[in-house]
Design a protein around this motif. Structure first.
Motif, PDB file in Angstrom:
ATOM      1  N   TRP A 114     -12.533  -7.256  -7.273  1.00  0.00           N
ATOM      2  CA  TRP A 114     -11.720  -8.680  -8.056  1.00  0.00           C
ATOM      3  C   TRP A 114     -10.695  -9.015  -7.136  1.00  0.00           C
ATOM      4  N   PRO A 115     -11.041 -10.610  -6.432  1.00  0.00           N
ATOM      5  CA  PRO A 115      -9.516 -10.513  -5.179  1.00  0.00           C
ATOM      6  C   PRO A 115      -8.082 -10.794  -5.707  1.00  0.00           C
ATOM      7  N   ASN A 116      -7.695 -11.177  -6.638  1.00  0.00           N
ATOM      8  CA  ASN A 116      -6.935 -11.696  -7.046  1.00  0.00           C
ATOM      9  C   ASN A 116      -5.627  -9.375  -7.105  1.00  0.00           C
ATOM     10  N   SER A 117      -6.596  -8.458  -7.237  1.00  0.00           N
ATOM     11  CA  SER A 117      -6.183  -7.745  -7.435  1.00  0.00           C
ATOM     12  C   SER A 117      -5.256  -7.206  -5.468  1.00  0.00           C
ATOM     13  N   ILE A 118      -5.913  -7.703  -4.964  1.00  0.00           N
ATOM     14  CA  ILE A 118      -5.171  -7.904  -3.462  1.00  0.00           C
ATOM     15  C   ILE A 118      -3.682  -7.562  -3.345  1.00  0.00           C
ATOM     16  N   ARG A 119      -3.241  -8.445  -4.310  1.00  0.00           N
ATOM     17  CA  ARG A 119      -1.720  -8.829  -4.694  1.00  0.00           C
ATOM     18  C   ARG A 119      -1.253  -7.453  -4.581  1.00  0.00           C
ATOM     19  N   VAL A 120      -1.905  -7.351  -6.129  1.00  0.00           N
ATOM     20  CA  VAL A 120      -0.974  -5.355  -6.252  1.00  0.00           C
ATOM     21  C   VAL A 120      -0.931  -4.614  -5.078  1.00  0.00           C
ATOM     22  N   HIS A 121      -2.157  -4.821  -4.455  1.00  0.00           N
ATOM     23  CA  HIS A 121      -2.900  -3.550  -3.643  1.00  0.00           C
ATOM     24  C   HIS A 121      -1.703  -3.785  -2.313  1.00  0.00           C
ATOM     25  N   VAL A 122      -1.260  -5.137  -1.718  1.00  0.00           N
ATOM     26  CA  VAL A 122      -0.086  -5.368  -0.853  1.00  0.00           C
ATOM     27  C   VAL A 122       1.007  -4.632  -0.557  1.00  0.00           C
ATOM     28  N   PHE A 123       1.078  -4.681  -2.523  1.00  0.00           N
ATOM     29  CA  PHE A 123       2.001  -4.206  -3.339  1.00  0.00           C
ATOM     30  C   PHE A 123       3.330  -2.445  -2.571  1.00  0.00           C
ATOM     31  N   PHE A 124       1.609  -1.841  -2.919  1.00  0.00           N
ATOM     32  CA  PHE A 124       1.737  -0.702  -3.735  1.00  0.00           C
ATOM     33  C   PHE A 124       1.434  -0.160  -2.065  1.00  0.00           C
ATOM     34  N   ALA A 125       0.505  -0.700  -0.488  1.00  0.00           N
ATOM     35  CA  ALA A 125       0.619  -0.294   0.095  1.00  0.00           C
ATOM     36  C   ALA A 125       1.748  -0.627   1.182  1.00  0.00           C
ATOM     37  N   ALA A 126       2.141  -0.971   1.223  1.00  0.00           N
ATOM     38  CA  ALA A 126       3.539  -2.320   1.393  1.00  0.00           C
ATOM     39  C   ALA A 126       4.645  -0.616   1.037  1.00  0.00           C
ATOM     40  N   TRP A 127       4.722  -0.610  -0.774  1.00  0.00           N
ATOM     41  CA  TRP A 127       5.283   0.663  -0.795  1.00  0.00           C
ATOM     42  C   TRP A 127       5.073   2.003   0.381  1.00  0.00           C
ATOM     43  N   GLY A 128       3.269   2.312  -0.473  1.00  0.00           N
ATOM     44  CA  GLY A 128       3.573   3.778   0.452  1.00  0.00           C
ATOM     45  C   GLY A 128       4.276   4.040   2.320  1.00  0.00           C
ATOM     46  N   VAL A 129       3.881   2.703   2.709  1.00  0.00           N
ATOM     47  CA  VAL A 129       4.128   3.106   4.476  1.00  0.00           C
ATOM     48  C   VAL A 129       5.601   2.573   4.005  1.00  0.00           C
ATOM     49  N   ILE A 130       6.689   1.787   3.692  1.00  0.00           N
ATOM     50  CA  ILE A 130       8.400   2.665   3.617  1.00  0.00           C
ATOM     51  C   ILE A 130       8.321   3.494   3.192  1.00  0.00           C
ATOM     52  N   VAL A 131       7.862   4.587   2.396  1.00  0.00           N
ATOM     53  CA  VAL A 131       8.657   5.401   1.798  1.00  0.00           C
ATOM     54  C   VAL A 131       7.506   6.717   2.833  1.00  0.00           C
ATOM     55  N   ASN A 132       7.123   6.460   3.436  1.00  0.00           N
ATOM     56  CA  ASN A 132       6.721   7.455   4.992  1.00  0.00           C
ATOM     57  C   ASN A 132       7.094   6.904   5.979  1.00  0.00           C
ATOM     58  N   ILE A 133       7.950   5.898   6.503  1.00  0.00           N
ATOM     59  CA  ILE A 133       8.206   5.657   7.934  1.00  0.00           C
ATOM     60  C   ILE A 133      10.444   5.960   7.247  1.00  0.00           C
TER      61      ILE A 133
END
Length: 121
Positions: free
Chosen positions: A30-49
C-alpha cells in the motif's frame, strides 16, 4: 476502570511501536501508507532523542495515577522494554538494528512503488 484503560493504552503503545518499526513494509503493498508511517517514524525518533513526552505515555500515566500507582518509572521504554525484552547493554545494538529495518523497508517501498506507464510508439 482506570486499570483497564491503562492496560489498553499500554497495548496501543506496543502496537504503535510495532508500526513504527515495521510499518514501512506495509508500503510495499500500500504505497500511500508511507505518508502515515513517515509521521510515526519521525515521532518515534523525536520522543527518543529529545526531551518530549510521548502522548501515549502521558495517557497511561494519567490512568495509573487514577489507580494510585504513579507514573511509569523511567517511561514506557524503560519500564516495559529495556531490561525486559532485551538487556540494557543492547540498547545501542537494538537501535541500530531498528534503523536498518526502517531503511530496508523504505528502500523496498521505493523500489516497489508504482511507476507511470510509458507509451511506446
Amino acid at each position: 476502570m482506570a486499570g483497564v484503560l491503562a492496560a489498553a493504552t499500554m497495548v496501543v503503545h506496543f502496537l504503535a511501536l510495532l508500526y513504527i518499526g515495521l510499518g514501512g513494509f506495509l508500503a510495499w503493498h500500500w504505497p500511500n501508507s508511507i505518508r502515515v508511517h513517515v509521521f510515526f517514524a519521525a515521532w518515534g525518533v523525536i520522543v527518543n532523542i529529545l526531551p518530549v513526552t510521548c502522548p501515549l505515555t502521558a495517557v497511561e500515566n494519567y490512568f495509573r495515577r487514577q489507580q494510585g500507582l504513579g507514573d511509569l518509572p523511567g517511561g514506557f521504554n524503560e519500564h516495559y522494554i529495556i531490561g525486559v525484552l532485551f538487556p540494557e547493554d543492547y540498547v545501542q545494538a537494538v537501535a541500530i538494528g531498528a534503523l536498518i529495518v526502517l531503511v530496508v523497508s523504505y528502500v523496498g517501498a521505493y523500489a516497489r512503488r508504482p511507476r507511470p506507464l510509458v507509451e511506446t510508439r
